[in-house]
Design a protein around this motif. Structure first.
Motif, PDB file in Angstrom:
ATOM      1  N   LEU A   1     -25.844  70.002 -29.927  1.00 34.77           N
ATOM      2  CA  LEU A   1     -26.146  71.115 -31.084  1.00 34.77           C
ATOM      3  C   LEU A   1     -25.437  72.273 -30.852  1.00 34.77           C
ATOM      4  N   GLN A   2     -25.064  72.738 -29.636  1.00 34.76           N
ATOM      5  CA  GLN A   2     -24.306  73.744 -29.405  1.00 34.76           C
ATOM      6  C   GLN A   2     -22.735  73.519 -29.214  1.00 34.76           C
ATOM      7  N   ASP A   3     -22.441  72.177 -29.361  1.00 35.59           N
ATOM      8  CA  ASP A   3     -21.007  71.978 -29.542  1.00 35.59           C
ATOM      9  C   ASP A   3     -20.488  72.431 -30.829  1.00 35.59           C
ATOM     10  N   THR A   4     -19.081  72.515 -31.092  1.00 33.70           N
ATOM     11  CA  THR A   4     -18.668  72.877 -32.369  1.00 33.70           C
ATOM     12  C   THR A   4     -18.412  71.622 -33.458  1.00 33.70           C
ATOM     13  N   VAL A   5     -18.352  71.886 -34.643  1.00 30.48           N
ATOM     14  CA  VAL A   5     -18.154  70.902 -35.648  1.00 30.48           C
ATOM     15  C   VAL A   5     -16.817  70.063 -35.365  1.00 30.48           C
ATOM     16  N   GLN A   6     -16.099  70.739 -34.899  1.00 35.57           N
ATOM     17  CA  GLN A   6     -14.844  69.993 -34.987  1.00 35.57           C
ATOM     18  C   GLN A   6     -14.989  68.829 -33.681  1.00 35.57           C
ATOM     19  N   THR A   7     -15.868  68.943 -32.927  1.00 35.09           N
ATOM     20  CA  THR A   7     -15.879  67.786 -32.048  1.00 35.09           C
ATOM     21  C   THR A   7     -16.495  66.537 -32.685  1.00 35.09           C
ATOM     22  N   ILE A   8     -17.247  66.557 -33.554  1.00 33.34           N
ATOM     23  CA  ILE A   8     -17.808  65.355 -34.482  1.00 33.34           C
ATOM     24  C   ILE A   8     -17.016  65.229 -35.774  1.00 33.34           C
ATOM     25  N   MET A   9     -16.227  65.949 -36.159  1.00 32.73           N
ATOM     26  CA  MET A   9     -15.657  65.828 -37.487  1.00 32.73           C
ATOM     27  C   MET A   9     -14.850  64.699 -37.614  1.00 32.73           C
ATOM     28  N   THR A  10     -14.686  63.925 -38.750  1.00 33.77           N
ATOM     29  CA  THR A  10     -13.643  62.716 -39.021  1.00 33.77           C
ATOM     30  C   THR A  10     -12.446  63.720 -39.506  1.00 33.77           C
ATOM     31  N   ARG A  11     -11.348  63.452 -38.524  1.00 39.46           N
ATOM     32  CA  ARG A  11      -9.997  64.284 -39.125  1.00 39.46           C
ATOM     33  C   ARG A  11      -9.250  63.522 -40.012  1.00 39.46           C
ATOM     34  N   GLU A  12      -9.356  62.049 -40.014  1.00 45.31           N
ATOM     35  CA  GLU A  12      -8.615  61.404 -41.193  1.00 45.31           C
ATOM     36  C   GLU A  12      -9.544  61.427 -42.258  1.00 45.31           C
ATOM     37  N   VAL A  13      -9.289  62.163 -43.202  1.00 48.15           N
ATOM     38  CA  VAL A  13      -9.958  62.506 -44.564  1.00 48.15           C
ATOM     39  C   VAL A  13      -9.512  61.719 -45.799  1.00 48.15           C
ATOM     40  N   TRP A  14      -9.904  60.624 -46.325  1.00 52.04           N
ATOM     41  CA  TRP A  14      -9.294  59.979 -47.398  1.00 52.04           C
ATOM     42  C   TRP A  14      -9.861  61.075 -48.762  1.00 52.04           C
ATOM     43  N   THR A  15      -8.892  61.281 -49.758  1.00 45.09           N
ATOM     44  CA  THR A  15      -8.964  62.077 -50.790  1.00 45.09           C
ATOM     45  C   THR A  15      -8.773  61.463 -52.045  1.00 45.09           C
ATOM     46  N   CYS A  16      -9.077  62.107 -53.186  1.00 42.91           N
ATOM     47  CA  CYS A  16      -8.695  61.372 -54.495  1.00 42.91           C
ATOM     48  C   CYS A  16      -8.296  62.632 -55.211  1.00 42.91           C
ATOM     49  N   ALA A  17      -8.002  62.175 -56.459  1.00 40.37           N
ATOM     50  CA  ALA A  17      -7.401  63.341 -57.562  1.00 40.37           C
ATOM     51  C   ALA A  17      -8.489  63.412 -58.690  1.00 40.37           C
ATOM     52  N   PRO A  18      -8.485  64.269 -59.501  1.00 38.74           N
ATOM     53  CA  PRO A  18      -9.294  64.327 -60.846  1.00 38.74           C
ATOM     54  C   PRO A  18      -8.839  63.188 -61.726  1.00 38.74           C
ATOM     55  N   LYS A  19      -7.560  62.912 -61.532  1.00 38.97           N
ATOM     56  CA  LYS A  19      -6.934  61.800 -62.529  1.00 38.97           C
ATOM     57  C   LYS A  19      -7.284  60.460 -62.269  1.00 38.97           C
ATOM     58  N   ASP A  20      -7.862  60.138 -60.959  1.00 37.83           N
ATOM     59  CA  ASP A  20      -8.035  58.776 -60.444  1.00 37.83           C
ATOM     60  C   ASP A  20      -9.130  58.211 -61.341  1.00 37.83           C
ATOM     61  N   GLU A  21      -9.007  57.106 -61.242  1.00 34.93           N
ATOM     62  CA  GLU A  21     -10.054  56.334 -62.132  1.00 34.93           C
ATOM     63  C   GLU A  21     -11.313  55.925 -61.101  1.00 34.93           C
ATOM     64  N   LEU A  22     -12.756  56.270 -61.773  1.00 35.26           N
ATOM     65  CA  LEU A  22     -13.854  55.835 -61.140  1.00 35.26           C
ATOM     66  C   LEU A  22     -13.784  54.616 -60.254  1.00 35.26           C
ATOM     67  N   GLU A  23     -13.452  53.598 -61.137  1.00 34.07           N
ATOM     68  CA  GLU A  23     -13.381  52.245 -60.497  1.00 34.07           C
ATOM     69  C   GLU A  23     -12.670  52.231 -59.139  1.00 34.07           C
ATOM     70  N   SER A  24     -11.429  52.867 -59.245  1.00 28.45           N
ATOM     71  CA  SER A  24     -10.515  52.531 -58.025  1.00 28.45           C
ATOM     72  C   SER A  24     -11.262  53.335 -56.631  1.00 28.45           C
ATOM     73  N   ILE A  25     -11.893  54.730 -57.206  1.00 27.75           N
ATOM     74  CA  ILE A  25     -12.632  55.571 -56.194  1.00 27.75           C
ATOM     75  C   ILE A  25     -13.926  54.646 -55.663  1.00 27.75           C
ATOM     76  N   ALA A  26     -14.557  53.941 -56.448  1.00 33.43           N
ATOM     77  CA  ALA A  26     -15.444  52.988 -55.894  1.00 33.43           C
ATOM     78  C   ALA A  26     -14.927  52.178 -54.743  1.00 33.43           C
ATOM     79  N   VAL A  27     -13.805  51.574 -55.154  1.00 28.97           N
ATOM     80  CA  VAL A  27     -13.316  50.495 -54.364  1.00 28.97           C
ATOM     81  C   VAL A  27     -13.066  51.042 -53.121  1.00 28.97           C
ATOM     82  N   GLN A  28     -12.227  52.472 -53.188  1.00 28.05           N
ATOM     83  CA  GLN A  28     -11.650  53.157 -51.910  1.00 28.05           C
ATOM     84  C   GLN A  28     -12.729  53.590 -51.014  1.00 28.05           C
TER      85      GLN A  28
END
Length: 143
Positions: free
Chosen positions: A69-96
């Motif tokens: 609990l005294q360590d920093t957030v960077q020690t547990i965070m996931t660095r490879e972050v998947w993202t999406c865009a507002p124009k993306d289809e809901l169905e494709s986001i669910a699959v992703q």
């Protein structure tokens, strides 16, 4: 259906936490904002350094004990972050989300963080669509 429609319904506000914050601070932050994951950013969301969730905290506690609990957030965070865009289809986001086994996706437009969607948001929106379709069919049948 586009992600932008989900964002319209739920709102686009995004909170971030710096990678230098302690995991204890993150616990309080998640509780305060009633969220399950947070974007990790050095510059209030202008760039995404990572994402950290309740699961990351639990995993770290299990592996290293309460001293984590005294360590920093960077020690547990996931660095490879998947993202999406507002124009993306809901169905494709669910699959992703299913394929990558993630529950939260930052929504990025023009290299700027604009929102975050969770699997719960995706499911809720789909259930609302199904209810609307059901209501339309009932109305048609009783027309």
């Amino acid at each position: 259906m586009k992600i932008s429609e989900v964002i319209k319904k739920k709102g686009g506000g995004v909170v971030t936490i710096p990678p230098s914050a302690t995991i204890a601070d993150m616990v309080g932050f998640l509780d305060e904002h009633r969220i399950g994951a947070v974007i990790v950013s050095e510059d209030d969301g202008a760039t995404v350094a990572g994402i950290a969730s309740e699961r990351d905290i639990v995993r770290a506690l299990h592996e290293r004990g309460v001293d984590v609990l005294q360590d920093t957030v960077q020690t547990i965070m996931t660095r490879e972050v998947w993202t999406c865009a507002p124009k993306d289809e809901l169905e494709s986001i669910a699959v992703q989300m299913t394929e990558h086994r993630v529950r939260h996706l930052p929504v990025v437009e023009d290299d700027k963080l604009v929102a975050i969607v969770s699997i719960g948001d995706v499911v809720k929106h789909r259930l609302d669509e199904l209810q609307d379709e059901r209501n339309d069919l009932v109305q048609y049948m009783h027309g």
